[in-house]
Design a protein around this motif. Structure first.
Motif, mmCIF file in Angstrom:
data_model
loop_
_atom_site.group_PDB
_atom_site.id
_atom_site.type_symbol
_atom_site.label_atom_id
_atom_site.label_comp_id
_atom_site.label_asym_id
_atom_site.label_seq_id
_atom_site.Cartn_x
_atom_site.Cartn_y
_atom_site.Cartn_z
ATOM 1 N N GLY A 1 4.941 -36.770 -39.525
ATOM 2 C CA GLY A 1 4.320 -37.368 -38.348
ATOM 3 C C GLY A 1 5.191 -38.440 -37.727
ATOM 4 O O GLY A 1 5.746 -39.290 -38.426
ATOM 5 N N ALA A 2 5.299 -38.403 -36.398
ATOM 6 C CA ALA A 2 6.022 -39.427 -35.638
ATOM 7 C C ALA A 2 5.122 -39.920 -34.512
ATOM 8 O O ALA A 2 4.138 -39.269 -34.153
ATOM 9 C CB ALA A 2 7.318 -38.871 -35.066
ATOM 10 N N GLN A 3 5.473 -41.077 -33.950
ATOM 11 C CA GLN A 3 4.678 -41.646 -32.859
ATOM 12 C C GLN A 3 4.487 -40.633 -31.738
ATOM 13 O O GLN A 3 3.392 -40.454 -31.215
ATOM 14 C CB GLN A 3 5.371 -42.900 -32.331
ATOM 15 N N SER A 4 5.562 -39.982 -31.360
ATOM 16 C CA SER A 4 5.533 -38.924 -30.352
ATOM 17 C C SER A 4 6.776 -38.080 -30.575
ATOM 18 O O SER A 4 7.684 -38.465 -31.334
ATOM 19 C CB SER A 4 5.543 -39.495 -28.932
ATOM 20 N N LEU A 5 6.848 -36.941 -29.919
ATOM 21 C CA LEU A 5 8.030 -36.094 -30.085
ATOM 22 C C LEU A 5 9.229 -36.632 -29.319
ATOM 23 O O LEU A 5 10.326 -36.097 -29.432
ATOM 24 C CB LEU A 5 7.699 -34.657 -29.665
ATOM 25 N N GLY A 6 9.015 -37.722 -28.541
ATOM 26 C CA GLY A 6 10.119 -38.402 -27.870
ATOM 27 C C GLY A 6 10.493 -39.699 -28.555
ATOM 28 O O GLY A 6 11.299 -40.471 -28.043
ATOM 29 N N SER B 1 11.665 -44.297 -27.437
ATOM 30 C CA SER B 1 12.938 -44.799 -26.917
ATOM 31 C C SER B 1 13.547 -43.892 -25.856
ATOM 32 O O SER B 1 14.166 -44.370 -24.902
ATOM 33 C CB SER B 1 13.929 -44.967 -28.064
ATOM 34 N N THR B 2 13.384 -42.591 -26.026
ATOM 35 C CA THR B 2 13.967 -41.657 -25.058
ATOM 36 C C THR B 2 13.461 -41.941 -23.654
ATOM 37 O O THR B 2 14.233 -42.021 -22.687
ATOM 38 C CB THR B 2 13.643 -40.204 -25.450
ATOM 39 N N GLN B 3 12.146 -42.127 -23.528
ATOM 40 C CA GLN B 3 11.553 -42.394 -22.211
ATOM 41 C C GLN B 3 11.980 -43.759 -21.681
ATOM 42 O O GLN B 3 12.186 -43.922 -20.472
ATOM 43 C CB GLN B 3 10.027 -42.304 -22.296
ATOM 44 N N ALA B 4 12.122 -44.748 -22.571
ATOM 45 C CA ALA B 4 12.553 -46.076 -22.136
ATOM 46 C C ALA B 4 13.976 -46.024 -21.592
ATOM 47 O O ALA B 4 14.289 -46.609 -20.548
ATOM 48 C CB ALA B 4 12.457 -47.059 -23.300
ATOM 49 N N GLN C 1 8.878 -29.878 -40.116
ATOM 50 C CA GLN C 1 8.263 -29.795 -38.779
ATOM 51 C C GLN C 1 7.788 -31.183 -38.387
ATOM 52 O O GLN C 1 7.103 -31.856 -39.168
ATOM 53 C CB GLN C 1 7.079 -28.835 -38.798
ATOM 54 N N PHE C 2 8.148 -31.620 -37.185
ATOM 55 C CA PHE C 2 7.700 -32.919 -36.690
ATOM 56 C C PHE C 2 6.434 -32.749 -35.859
ATOM 57 O O PHE C 2 6.328 -31.824 -35.055
ATOM 58 C CB PHE C 2 8.805 -33.594 -35.872
ATOM 59 N N VAL C 3 5.493 -33.660 -36.066
ATOM 60 C CA VAL C 3 4.194 -33.603 -35.409
ATOM 61 C C VAL C 3 3.915 -34.950 -34.764
ATOM 62 O O VAL C 3 4.144 -36.005 -35.368
ATOM 63 C CB VAL C 3 3.074 -33.275 -36.419
ATOM 64 N N SER C 4 3.415 -34.953 -33.531
ATOM 65 C CA SER C 4 3.035 -36.193 -32.853
ATOM 66 C C SER C 4 1.684 -36.667 -33.386
ATOM 67 O O SER C 4 0.698 -35.940 -33.316
ATOM 68 C CB SER C 4 2.945 -35.963 -31.337
ATOM 69 N N VAL C 5 1.651 -37.878 -33.940
ATOM 70 C CA VAL C 5 0.407 -38.389 -34.542
ATOM 71 C C VAL C 5 -0.031 -39.720 -33.955
ATOM 72 O O VAL C 5 -1.052 -40.275 -34.362
ATOM 73 C CB VAL C 5 0.557 -38.532 -36.068
ATOM 74 N N GLY C 6 0.733 -40.257 -33.004
ATOM 75 C CA GLY C 6 0.359 -41.552 -32.443
ATOM 76 C C GLY C 6 0.683 -42.674 -33.407
ATOM 77 O O GLY C 6 1.588 -42.564 -34.236
ATOM 78 N N LEU C 7 -0.088 -43.760 -33.315
ATOM 79 C CA LEU C 7 0.194 -44.947 -34.098
ATOM 80 C C LEU C 7 -1.040 -45.444 -34.835
ATOM 81 O O LEU C 7 -2.154 -44.984 -34.608
ATOM 82 C CB LEU C 7 0.732 -46.056 -33.183
ATOM 83 N N GLU C 8 -0.823 -46.363 -35.730
ATOM 84 C CA GLU C 8 -1.858 -47.098 -36.450
ATOM 85 C C GLU C 8 -2.929 -46.180 -37.012
ATOM 86 O O GLU C 8 -2.640 -45.297 -37.813
ATOM 87 C CB GLU C 8 -2.414 -48.208 -35.552
#
Length: 353
Positions: free
Chosen positions: A130-135, A63-66, A158-165
């Motif tokens: 894990g989150a989709q991305s750090l943004g 959402s941040t980038q959008a 700690q939040f980690v970028s893991v992508g999706l699905e």
């Protein structure tokens, strides 16, 4: 950002025409999936074209980038989550507001494997999430929920970028992360892969609406018919997709061919996509917007819940008023169509790609 302006547009799509106004929309997802099936439906059936619009979609990591793409003038609209737009609109007094309440109940939550040792909120301390991305917009909500439960999200997790699905599911099963903070369609996709998950929600978060469409106030003032037409087309598409999800998914395949994944049987693909769309539909139709003819509206109680939540969890320093964040100016126009006619058409529709 990944552009996906033209999609496939194959088969009997009615989206193309002359003298259409191009509208660029940033979606906070990695790629099209069936939770957003309303967009290909509105494109395929010509709902956008009927409003004089040609919608081009772009995918962003979160959402941040959008939101930033709209702020920079690269996009006309975005589909962010509230927790990402609120700090920008309220604290930074940006020009951007949500104008269409799409996911009318909360789609994001924490999830762990069913046999995870995490049994309570306190057990999240010291864990990787894990989150989709750090943004991703799920991170501000995750931090707020953790604060609500007495944890410090800046030091306790700690939040980690893991992508999706599949990538996110692998990160969870391989213990790269202890939990996930994603949204309904992603968890449904994981369950399609055989995942057994448990979810963590709070009573306050359940009062919060989720993904909506936003634009600059200056853009809305200069282009009210664009806003009205976009929202009305989305409302029509939601009605159609609810009545005939199978046709909606086939339209998604036609407009966004990459969603028609090769090497998987048609029956399994349809079953999996219908599961994802059905779960999202429960959020899109929460509160019966069809019966109340209030597609796109932001309830006063929901905005107050976001204000209370934002103060309690330090998204904002003070409460805010609805006009600082959302507008219901166009709701009457969004609902100016014959819903019964759309439902009847959908139920009798035979997709012929």
């Amino acid at each position: 950002m990944t552009a996906a302006g033209c999609g496939g547009g194959s088969g009997n799509s009615k989206e193309n025409g002359k003298n259409l106004r191009t509208v660029k929309v940033a979606l906070a997802i990695k790629a099209m999936n069936s939770s957003f099936a309303a967009i290909p439906v509105a494109r395929y059936l010509g709902y956008f074209k009927d409003e004089g619009l040609k919608v081009e979609t772009t995918f962003t990591p979160g959402s941040t980038q959008a939101i930033q793409a709209v702020a920079a003038g690269q996009m006309d609209m975005a589909a962010p989550v509230p927790q990402s737009l609120i700090p920008d609109a309220v604290n930074n007094r940006s020009d951007q507001r949500m104008f269409f309440n799409w996911a009318r109940s909360q789609v994001a939550s924490f999830a762990v494997q069913s046999d995870s040792p995490i049994q309570s909120w306190a057990d999240f301390k010291g864990k990787k999430i894990g989150a989709q991305s750090l943004g991703s917009g799920t991170i501000p909500l995750a931090k707020a929920l953790l604060r609500e439960q007495g944890l410090n999200p800046d030091t306790d997790v700690q939040f980690v970028s893991v992508g999706l699905e599949a990538g996110a599911y692998h990160a969870l099963t391989s213990k790269q992360v202890d939990a996930l903070m994603l949204f309904d369609s992603q968890y449904a996709a994981m369950e399609n892969l055989g995942a057994k998950l448990r979810y963590f929600n709070s009573s306050l978060s359940e009062q919060l609406f989720s993904t909506g469409f936003s634009a600059k106030q200056s853009f809305m003032k200069a282009n009210p018919k664009v806003i009205e037409g976009f929202g009305r087309a989305m409302a029509k598409a939601d009605v159609f997709a609810t009545a005939n999800p199978e046709a909606a998914i086939k339209m998604m395949y036609a407009i966004y061919p990459k969603t028609n994944v090769p090497g998987v049987s048609d029956d399994k693909k349809m079953k999996d996509n219908k599961r994802i769309l059905a779960l999202r539909t429960t959020h899109l139709t929460s509160g019966d917007p069809d019966g109340h003819k209030n597609w796109g509206s932001f309830p006063e109680s929901g905005v107050k819940a976001w204000s209370d939540f934002s103060v309690a969890t330090k998204l904002t320093p003070t409460p805010f008023k609805p006009e600082q964040f959302v507008t219901n100016e166009f709701v009457q126009a969004f609902n100016n169509f014959d819903s019964q006619q759309i439902k009847s058409s959908a139920k009798n529709y035979k997709f012929e790609g």
